[in-house]
Design a protein around this motif. Structure first.
Motif, PDB file in Angstrom:
ATOM      1  N   GLN A   1      -5.750   1.391  -0.997  1.00 21.96           N
ATOM      2  CA  GLN A   1      -5.778  -0.045  -1.518  1.00 21.96           C
ATOM      3  C   GLN A   1      -4.356  -0.351  -1.765  1.00 21.96           C
ATOM      4  OE1 GLN A   1      -8.419  -2.110  -1.050  1.00 21.96           O
ATOM      5  NE2 GLN A   1      -9.403  -0.388  -0.621  1.00 21.96           N
ATOM      6  N   ALA A   2      -4.050  -1.765  -1.527  1.00 21.06           N
ATOM      7  CA  ALA A   2      -2.552  -2.126  -2.007  1.00 21.06           C
ATOM      8  C   ALA A   2      -2.490  -2.371  -3.425  1.00 21.06           C
ATOM      9  CB  ALA A   2      -2.458  -3.438  -1.279  1.00 21.06           C
TER      10      ALA A   2
ATOM     11  N   ARG B   1       1.006  -1.169   0.175  1.00 24.01           N
ATOM     12  CA  ARG B   1       0.109   0.004  -0.075  1.00 24.01           C
ATOM     13  C   ARG B   1       0.856   1.178   0.019  1.00 24.01           C
ATOM     14  NH1 ARG B   1      -1.885   3.390   3.345  1.00 24.01           N
ATOM     15  NH2 ARG B   1      -1.351   2.491   5.283  1.00 24.01           N
TER      16      ARG B   1
ATOM     17  N   ALA C   1       1.164  -5.487   2.771  1.00 21.42           N
ATOM     18  CA  ALA C   1      -0.160  -5.778   2.875  1.00 21.42           C
ATOM     19  C   ALA C   1      -0.196  -7.339   2.969  1.00 21.42           C
ATOM     20  CB  ALA C   1      -1.086  -5.369   1.607  1.00 21.42           C
TER      21      ALA C   1
END
Length: 137
Positions: A49-50, A43, A90
């Motif tokens: 979001q990653a 991320r 992540a």
């Protein structure tokens, strides 16, 4: 402080394995890690979001904290063309051949995470055994 060298083998989820191995200690830091991944999920700064990268990926640096509430890890990676990228680790990073880590376990401390009103994020709370937790700020 007790140092603990660790090795993760092919197919392990990087973040999940680190949490499984270090979470029971109550307070630990990953001091450094190197190795390779077939999938990297990072991320990037300011993103919700990653991003996922797939291929032959080298871990250049890996560091962070681990508490019973989970891990906060940062990693720098390089792809097969030498492009470098870094960010928050992540779930879903898959070890390709090996990951070698040096961890520090802190038996006199307990880590936790609590939302800090100043940042809006769950931030590290550090306490010594028997102390009341507090948030910096």
């Amino acid at each position: 402080m007790q140092t603990q060298p660790l090795r993760l083998g092919p197919g392990n989820d990087l973040r999940g394995a680190i949490e499984t191995l270090l979470r029971p200690h109550g307070a630990a830091f990953v001091l450094q890690g190197i190795g390779s991944l077939s999938v990297a999920r990072l991320r990037l700064a300011g993103r919700a979001q990653a991003d996922e990268l797939v291929g032959d990926i080298e871990i250049l640096t890996l560091a962070g904290s681990v508490s019973p509430d989970g891990a906060h890890l940062h990693m720098t990676i390089a792809d097969a063309d030498g492009r470098v990228l870094g960010g928050h680790v992540a779930p879903g990073c898959t070890v390709r051949t090996t990951v070698e880590l040096l961890a520090a376990v802190l038996p006199a401390h307990v880590f936790g995470r609590k939302v800090d009103p100043a940042t809006g994020y769950p931030e590290l709370v550090v306490r010594s055994e028997g102390d009341e937790p507090s948030i910096p700020g």
